[in-house]
Design a protein around this motif. Sequence first.
Motif, short mmCIF file in Angstrom:
data_model
loop_
_atom_site.label_atom_id
_atom_site.label_comp_id
_atom_site.label_asym_id
_atom_site.label_seq_id
_atom_site.Cartn_x
_atom_site.Cartn_y
_atom_site.Cartn_z
N VAL A 179 -16.49 44.29 -13.23
CA VAL A 179 -17.20 43.73 -14.52
C VAL A 179 -17.87 45.01 -15.09
N GLU A 180 -17.53 45.42 -16.48
CA GLU A 180 -18.11 46.56 -17.13
C GLU A 180 -18.47 46.17 -18.31
N THR A 181 -19.04 47.10 -19.11
CA THR A 181 -19.51 46.96 -20.47
C THR A 181 -18.94 47.65 -21.47
N MET A 182 -18.33 47.20 -22.38
CA MET A 182 -17.75 48.01 -23.62
C MET A 182 -18.82 48.14 -24.70
N ASP A 183 -18.48 48.81 -25.95
CA ASP A 183 -19.19 48.92 -27.09
C ASP A 183 -18.35 49.26 -28.24
N HIS A 184 -18.94 49.15 -29.43
CA HIS A 184 -18.21 49.46 -30.62
C HIS A 184 -19.46 49.69 -31.60
N SER A 185 -19.25 50.85 -32.19
CA SER A 185 -20.59 51.48 -33.23
C SER A 185 -19.69 51.96 -34.63
N TRP A 186 -20.40 51.85 -35.73
CA TRP A 186 -20.27 52.35 -36.87
C TRP A 186 -21.44 52.86 -37.60
N GLY A 187 -21.11 53.98 -38.36
CA GLY A 187 -22.37 54.66 -39.07
C GLY A 187 -22.47 56.01 -39.12
N HIS A 188 -23.31 56.64 -39.85
CA HIS A 188 -23.24 58.05 -40.02
C HIS A 188 -23.57 58.73 -38.77
N ARG A 189 -22.72 59.60 -38.28
CA ARG A 189 -22.80 60.05 -36.81
C ARG A 189 -22.59 61.56 -36.97
N PRO A 190 -23.45 62.47 -37.53
CA PRO A 190 -22.94 63.85 -37.77
C PRO A 190 -23.16 64.53 -36.37
N GLU A 191 -22.39 65.64 -36.22
CA GLU A 191 -22.27 66.06 -34.86
C GLU A 191 -23.51 66.82 -34.44
N LEU A 192 -24.18 67.41 -35.53
CA LEU A 192 -25.38 68.30 -35.17
C LEU A 192 -26.62 67.40 -35.15
N GLY A 193 -27.50 67.74 -33.95
CA GLY A 193 -28.50 67.14 -33.81
C GLY A 193 -28.57 65.67 -33.46
N ILE A 194 -27.50 65.19 -32.99
CA ILE A 194 -27.29 63.74 -32.48
C ILE A 194 -28.50 63.22 -31.57
N HIS A 195 -29.14 62.19 -31.51
CA HIS A 195 -30.18 61.53 -30.87
C HIS A 195 -30.08 61.64 -29.44
N SER A 196 -30.87 62.12 -28.52
CA SER A 196 -30.93 62.03 -27.00
C SER A 196 -31.25 60.63 -26.82
N MET A 197 -30.32 60.19 -25.96
CA MET A 197 -30.34 58.25 -25.63
C MET A 197 -29.61 58.29 -24.37
N GLY A 198 -30.07 56.94 -23.76
CA GLY A 198 -29.28 56.51 -22.69
C GLY A 198 -28.54 55.15 -23.19
N TRP A 199 -27.41 54.93 -22.63
CA TRP A 199 -26.60 53.79 -22.70
C TRP A 199 -26.10 53.39 -21.19
N MET A 200 -26.43 52.37 -20.57
CA MET A 200 -26.56 52.17 -19.24
C MET A 200 -26.65 50.77 -18.92
N HIS A 201 -25.99 50.33 -17.61
CA HIS A 201 -25.91 48.85 -17.38
C HIS A 201 -25.86 48.78 -15.81
N ALA A 202 -25.79 47.68 -15.30
CA ALA A 202 -25.95 47.45 -14.02
C ALA A 202 -25.36 45.82 -13.91
N HIS A 203 -23.97 45.73 -13.12
CA HIS A 203 -23.12 44.63 -13.00
C HIS A 203 -23.28 44.03 -11.55
N PHE A 204 -23.62 42.90 -11.39
CA PHE A 204 -23.64 42.25 -10.02
C PHE A 204 -22.71 41.20 -9.79
N GLY A 205 -21.81 41.07 -10.82
CA GLY A 205 -20.90 40.17 -10.78
C GLY A 205 -20.60 39.43 -12.04
N PRO A 206 -19.74 38.51 -12.31
CA PRO A 206 -19.53 37.69 -13.63
C PRO A 206 -20.47 36.94 -13.81
#
Length: 340
Positions: A179-206
């Motif tokens: 079991v895992e997680t995917m994502d899909h994003s769209w928007g203005h995403r310049p390479e300079l100064g991108i936001h510091s952030m976390g994208w995380m998950h915990a899966h224990f089964g379906p």
Amino acid sequence: MIRRSDTEFHHPADPGHGYAETNFFCFALPEHRLMVSAYTVTRKGIGTMAADVVVFGDLVSDRAQCLYIDSQQHLPAPEVLSDYRTPNGLVVKALTERDYHVEYRGYDGVEFVIDFAGLMEPFDIHDPTHSPKAKADSSVAERHAGSGLGAGYGGHFDLTGRVTGYFVLAGMRYEVDCVETMDHSWGHRPELGIHSMGWMHAHFGPDLAIHWITAYDPAAPADRQWTLAHGYVMEDGQVYGLTDLQLQSTCVGRVLTSMELVATDRRGRKYELSGSSIIGAPWTCYVATEAYCALVRWTTAGGRVGYGMCQQNESMQSLTRRVGRRAIPVLAVPSSGDRP
């Protein structure tokens, strides 16, 4: 709400060079200490796509210690996003808004074929019926400010699902079922100064998974570095948005080694988790960003064990301001004009 049409491009009429659309898929074989990610970033405004496939096999601080890296930054953008093939051998097909087929055949005989079957409705971070942190009457600027990645998450959904298929590395074939997680994003995403952030998950089964997006301030005290942006608990086929998250992480240098968290969903139910990284390495998804990707082994307060990829992202601009070094000589050497 996310619809079938959201698996296609969302780019405006004049997207410019900074507008991006992304897909991310991952699967793990913790019993073999292996994790694989596949990521694409399309900048339709300039007709390019970056395609990145990485195989992680140990907990390391050096990107060169990954088992496999195929990261190509200037491939032609596909015509459609729901069904495309990249020149480096990656195939992504959106069968529905929650089901995907992904293939890859690269160099050194590395390949995988997986099916991602969504276990839930895609979680729209900007839909208040999904995320308690979303506000229906907020402005575009307010939505971006609270997204976790600024305007880069102008549109974004996360989706937890079951991944099945096979993976071949060094002539060995491994069966994939996790079991895992995917994502899909769209928007203005310049390479300079991108936001510091976390994208995380915990899966224990379906039947149980927890996913969260956070803002990240690496210069803050350890217990105040992470701030919830959006997230959810998926339990027995139902999804409950997160209202609060208390998270503390430990790093050795840039290596994410462990985390402790308490997540509270909109029902008021709390989940206490302890996690230790078993696989991980730096991931350079953009040349001006450094992420650390780790496969974390999670344990609930009740002793249930699960796994999930955790990404700790920081821009190179944030890093150089915080830890950049300069060699300054103890004694200045006088110029010829200063000599007696």
